[in-house]
Design an enzyme around this catalytic site. Sequence first.
Site, PDB file in Angstrom:
ATOM      1  N   GLU A 184      -6.641  -7.223  -1.299  1.00  0.00           N
ATOM      2  CA  GLU A 184      -7.280  -7.235   0.026  1.00  0.00           C
ATOM      3  C   GLU A 184      -8.767  -6.976  -0.164  1.00  0.00           C
ATOM      4  O   GLU A 184      -9.172  -5.841  -0.447  1.00  0.00           O
ATOM      5  CB  GLU A 184      -6.636  -6.202   0.952  1.00  0.00           C
ATOM      6  CG  GLU A 184      -5.200  -6.520   1.316  1.00  0.00           C
ATOM      7  CD  GLU A 184      -4.598  -5.570   2.346  1.00  0.00           C
ATOM      8  OE1 GLU A 184      -5.360  -4.760   2.922  1.00  0.00           O
ATOM      9  OE2 GLU A 184      -3.374  -5.632   2.574  1.00  0.00           O
TER      10      GLU A 184
ATOM     11  N   GLU B   8       0.830  -1.211   0.000  1.00  0.00           N
ATOM     12  CA  GLU B   8       0.000   0.000   0.000  1.00  0.00           C
ATOM     13  C   GLU B   8       0.868   1.266   0.000  1.00  0.00           C
ATOM     14  O   GLU B   8       0.534   2.253   0.662  1.00  0.00           O
ATOM     15  CB  GLU B   8      -0.965  -0.005   1.197  1.00  0.00           C
ATOM     16  CG  GLU B   8      -1.966  -1.140   1.148  1.00  0.00           C
ATOM     17  CD  GLU B   8      -3.032  -1.051   2.222  1.00  0.00           C
ATOM     18  OE1 GLU B   8      -4.199  -1.331   1.922  1.00  0.00           O
ATOM     19  OE2 GLU B   8      -2.702  -0.698   3.373  1.00  0.00           O
TER      20      GLU B   8
END
Length: 607
Positions: A256, A181
Amino acid sequence: MKFNSFLFSIMALLMLNSCKSRTEHTFGLADSTFLLDGKPFQIISGEMHYPRVPREAWRDRMKMAKAMGLNTIGTYVFWNLHEPEKDHFDFTGNNDIAEFVRIAKEEGLWVILRPSPYVCAEWEFGGYPYWLQNEKGLVVRSKEKQYLEEYRKYINEVGKQLAGLQVNHGGNILMVQVENEYGSYGSDQEYMKINEQLFKDAGFDGLLSTCDPAKDVKNGYLHGVVPGVNGIDNPQQVKEIVNKYHEGKGPYFIAEWYPAWFDWWGTPHHTVPAKDYSGRLDTALAAGISINMYMFHGGSTRGFMNGANDKDSTPYEPQISSYDYDAPLDEAGNATDKFMQFREVIRKHLPAGQELPDVPAPKPAAALADITFTKSVSVFDLLGTPKVSTHPLTFEDMNQAYGYMLYRTTVPGGTKGWLKIKELRDYGLVFINGKRAGILDRRMDQDSLLVNLPKGQVTLDILVENMGRVNFGPNLLKNKKGITQEVTLNKKVISSWKMYGLPFDQVDNNKITGEVKNSSGPALSYASFDVSKVQDTYLDLRKWGKGMIWVNGHNLGKYWSIGPQQTIYLPAEWLKSGKNEVAVLELIKPEQKVLSSLGKPILNELK
């Protein structure tokens, strides 16, 4: 003789090739899908972290994954577990991630490996070891020279453990994720390319991927590397984003997919109804989207490994010990209604001829007989040799990773006024001549206390707890613990401090020798208890205050009466038939003498 030798060599070569053909696979990309051995393959993965599950239970949890229909397990790799102190590496016991991967292979599961030095994961410092903050000038998640050097050493050690387990080397690791991320943190493509090269130099020469929230893929993707998208599951949106950053094609992967969420102290337990997500899972799988479910099984964040959120616009939010996450598999590894609903969705999308195994029966759980503590010692009687300094020292200054620190000084008494701790991190109990005068809590922006000092020289003690370093956002760079600036009394700086480290990384039960007695100070208590039938249980801390608990040497994590978590999960794997031992560090209710338990958890009770 020569002919027989030649024939033997030919047979050996044929056997070797036959063996290789059975164990080696290829994994690659087509325009819209992954290819396993040249055939389309849809990843249906669930995240499960090896340190959050007892090693003895890894295989059982993986059998549950297979029963829900997963074909892959995703896991982070946690730098602060594997290099707790500089140049000291540990891949043993519950840190043996290579064994975790091998067990997955034995259970017929592929693995997505996420070894980025930064993991977030509601984990202490986002996975970074505390000691990085002692390297002067080091800046995490940057091109700074010292950071890249420590990163290189770490990822090379991880490569020694895991590079040989990649699918292109006969193992079961399908993909390896670069960074984590990063697009939510920065946008330096040169930094990302350095990451990629570090991974390759460490031996990760198979398929690489990235992982970013949909809105941040533009900052975090790597040209030529599979971009995983987080937080959305609309197939059209996923395809549009991936196409934009991956040469106009797939495969399409949700790195995710969130059918649940985590908790922090003082807020309600987060739940997400299965019915709200089973249809979305069906739609994504029907469209050929590959997913990694975060989390499939959360488990528990034991010891001092919980992280915290801290943004400029919100208060400091330390996370609880339970990482139940309202996941399909609950904290103890049992199937939930969400598990069963998702299983039925996945069943619809299985390859022809494939059947799901039966769901294993729930693990039995029951309350134990009440445990009465017979021995106790004041934390103030466990102090070793202090370090002395004009100004307060941080945990990092003391080379102490986690736990507690006692700050002691003397001040002239006979006065009343405001005691202020500037930048307290994170929770402080203030004592005047050994008696508790108040509590300060970073979550509540509490840094000051009105004190009334008796006449004469007064001993001022401040016991500070590190409640978890920030794991997400810009404040990763502001993560030192303890009293990080100064203490004032009526705006006058207090100097001349003694610092006593209380890491409580281990508890020596032999030092707990006194009888349990009432005290205003924090205490460490001990008891032994017998178990006739070993099974899961949940220690009930509703009558206690705040602290930590160990059973048979295993640190089960933190408890705090404010909730929402009121119980601590004690896995059967860590109990013994016969005599067992428990120790409790209680900060604010040391008079407690009885510990009860339940057959089920309490995760949603606020006080």
